[in-house]
Design a protein around this motif. Structure first.
Motif, PDB file in Angstrom:
ATOM      1  N   GLY A  84       0.816  -1.212   0.000  1.00 11.67           N
ATOM      2  CA  GLY A  84       0.000   0.000   0.000  1.00 11.67           C
ATOM      3  C   GLY A  84       0.846   1.257   0.000  1.00 11.67           C
ATOM      4  O   GLY A  84       1.990   1.249   0.467  1.00 11.67           O
ATOM      5  N   SER A 132      -9.172  -5.047  -3.188  1.00 10.16           N
ATOM      6  CA  SER A 132      -9.303  -4.283  -1.938  1.00 10.16           C
ATOM      7  C   SER A 132     -10.601  -3.490  -2.036  1.00 10.16           C
ATOM      8  O   SER A 132     -11.072  -3.208  -3.148  1.00 10.16           O
ATOM      9  N   GLY A 142      -5.086   8.002  -2.101  1.00  3.16           N
ATOM     10  CA  GLY A 142      -5.039   6.660  -2.698  1.00  3.16           C
ATOM     11  C   GLY A 142      -4.900   6.628  -4.212  1.00  3.16           C
ATOM     12  O   GLY A 142      -5.232   5.603  -4.819  1.00  3.16           O
ATOM     13  N   TYR A 145      -2.595   3.554  -5.082  1.00  5.46           N
ATOM     14  CA  TYR A 145      -3.097   2.269  -4.584  1.00  5.46           C
ATOM     15  C   TYR A 145      -4.484   1.961  -5.161  1.00  5.46           C
ATOM     16  O   TYR A 145      -4.735   0.846  -5.640  1.00  5.46           O
ATOM     17  N   ALA A 186       2.299   1.703   4.734  1.00  8.98           N
ATOM     18  CA  ALA A 186       1.285   2.189   3.771  1.00  8.98           C
ATOM     19  C   ALA A 186       1.049   3.696   3.882  1.00  8.98           C
ATOM     20  O   ALA A 186       0.521   4.308   2.951  1.00  8.98           O
TER      21      ALA A 186
END
Ligand SMILES: NC(=O)c1ccc[n+]([C@@H]2O[C@H](COP(=O)([O-])OP(=O)(O)OC[C@H]3O[C@@H](n4cnc5c(N)ncnc54)[C@H](OP(=O)(O)O)[C@@H]3O)[C@@H](O)[C@H]2O)c1
Length: 223
Positions: A84, A132, A142, A145, A186
């Motif tokens: 992450g 996810s 994000g 990711y 992450a």
């Protein structure tokens, strides 16, 4: 699929979900090959660690040649390796972006293309991809990711449509936060966690469903 005596490959078997999953697959009777850079400490006669950086074509080729050379086929592939990265977009270095996409997405393609021919030949097999909840909705920080995990969902759905007629099941599992080493680096800390052995048990129970059933997407969150 009855896992007893089946040949399974798990990427990212050295920690977290992959480690617990390898252990659960061994318990269910499978022969498990674990692909990771660090040694997977499982110490079981049916577990074989193959040192592999899944972003490197030559490592992936060598690992799958070893399994296929020994057994001729693979019944289950779990594309689990990943990491992450939650950070503002302008703070993400292009090299980090590429490493994340290589690890979370391209490695999945590299490994999948190695198992499909032998699965097609016997008209059976299961491929499980770790997505996810970050592959279902965008999150602050994000961009990298979430982009990788949205892509994992698109890859998985397309692969499911492509392989279904060959008797091969493709499943994308989309967990919320799981208590693993993932959060050591992450850049984000969730308030609630699931446990990695529980997520592993869920994946094993989905794989063990009757061959005529195709669960294609499962989302699971901490309560
Ligand atoms: N934890 C969560 O909240 C969560 C939620 C949803 C989805 N996921 C997904 O679940 C998967 C497993 O994550 P985790 O939570 O179990 O994290 P983890 O404990 O950090 O485990 C990650 C695994 O991936 C392996 N890996 C990373 N880069 C690799 C590379 N280049 N080559 C080979 N193996 C590599 C690591 O092995 P080595 O370092 O030894 O190579 C390690 O075994 C990931 O795809 C992650 O995105 C996690």
């Amino acid at each position: 699929m009855d896992l007893s005596g089946k040949i399974a490959v798990v990427t990212g078997s050295s920690s977290g979900i992959g480690l617990e999953l390898s252990s659960a697959l061994l318990e269910a009777g499978a022969e498990v090959f674990g692909l990771s850079r660090r040694k997977s400490e499982l110490g079981h006669a049916r577990f074989h660690w193959l040192p592999t950086d899944v972003t490197r074509d030559e490592d992936v080729d060598r690992a799958f040649a070893a399994v296929l050379g020994r057994h001729g086929h693979i019944d289950l592939l779990v594309n689990n390796a990943g990491f992450g990265l939650f950070r503002e977009v302008e703070q993400i270095d292009p090299a980090e972006w590429r490493r994340l996409i290589d690890t979370n997405l391209t490695a999945m393609f590299l490994c999948t293309r190695k198992v499909v021919p032998s699965m097609k030949a016997v008209r059976s097999g299961t491929i499980v991809n770790l997505g996810s909840v970050a592959g279902k909705r965008g999150l602050k920080g994000g961009t990298a990711y979430c982009a990788s995990k949205f892509a994992v969902n698109g890859f998985s759905e397309s692969l499911m449509e492509e392989l279904r007629e060959f008797g091969i099941r493709v499943l994308c599992v989309n967990p919320g936060s799981v208590n693993t080493e993932f959060f050591n680096h992450a850049g984000v800390q969730p308030k609630k966690f699931m446990q990695s052995d529980d997520v592993a048990r869920l994946i094993v129970s989905l794989v063990q469903l009757p061959d005529g059933m195709l669960p294609d997407q499962v989302t699971v969150r901490p309560l």
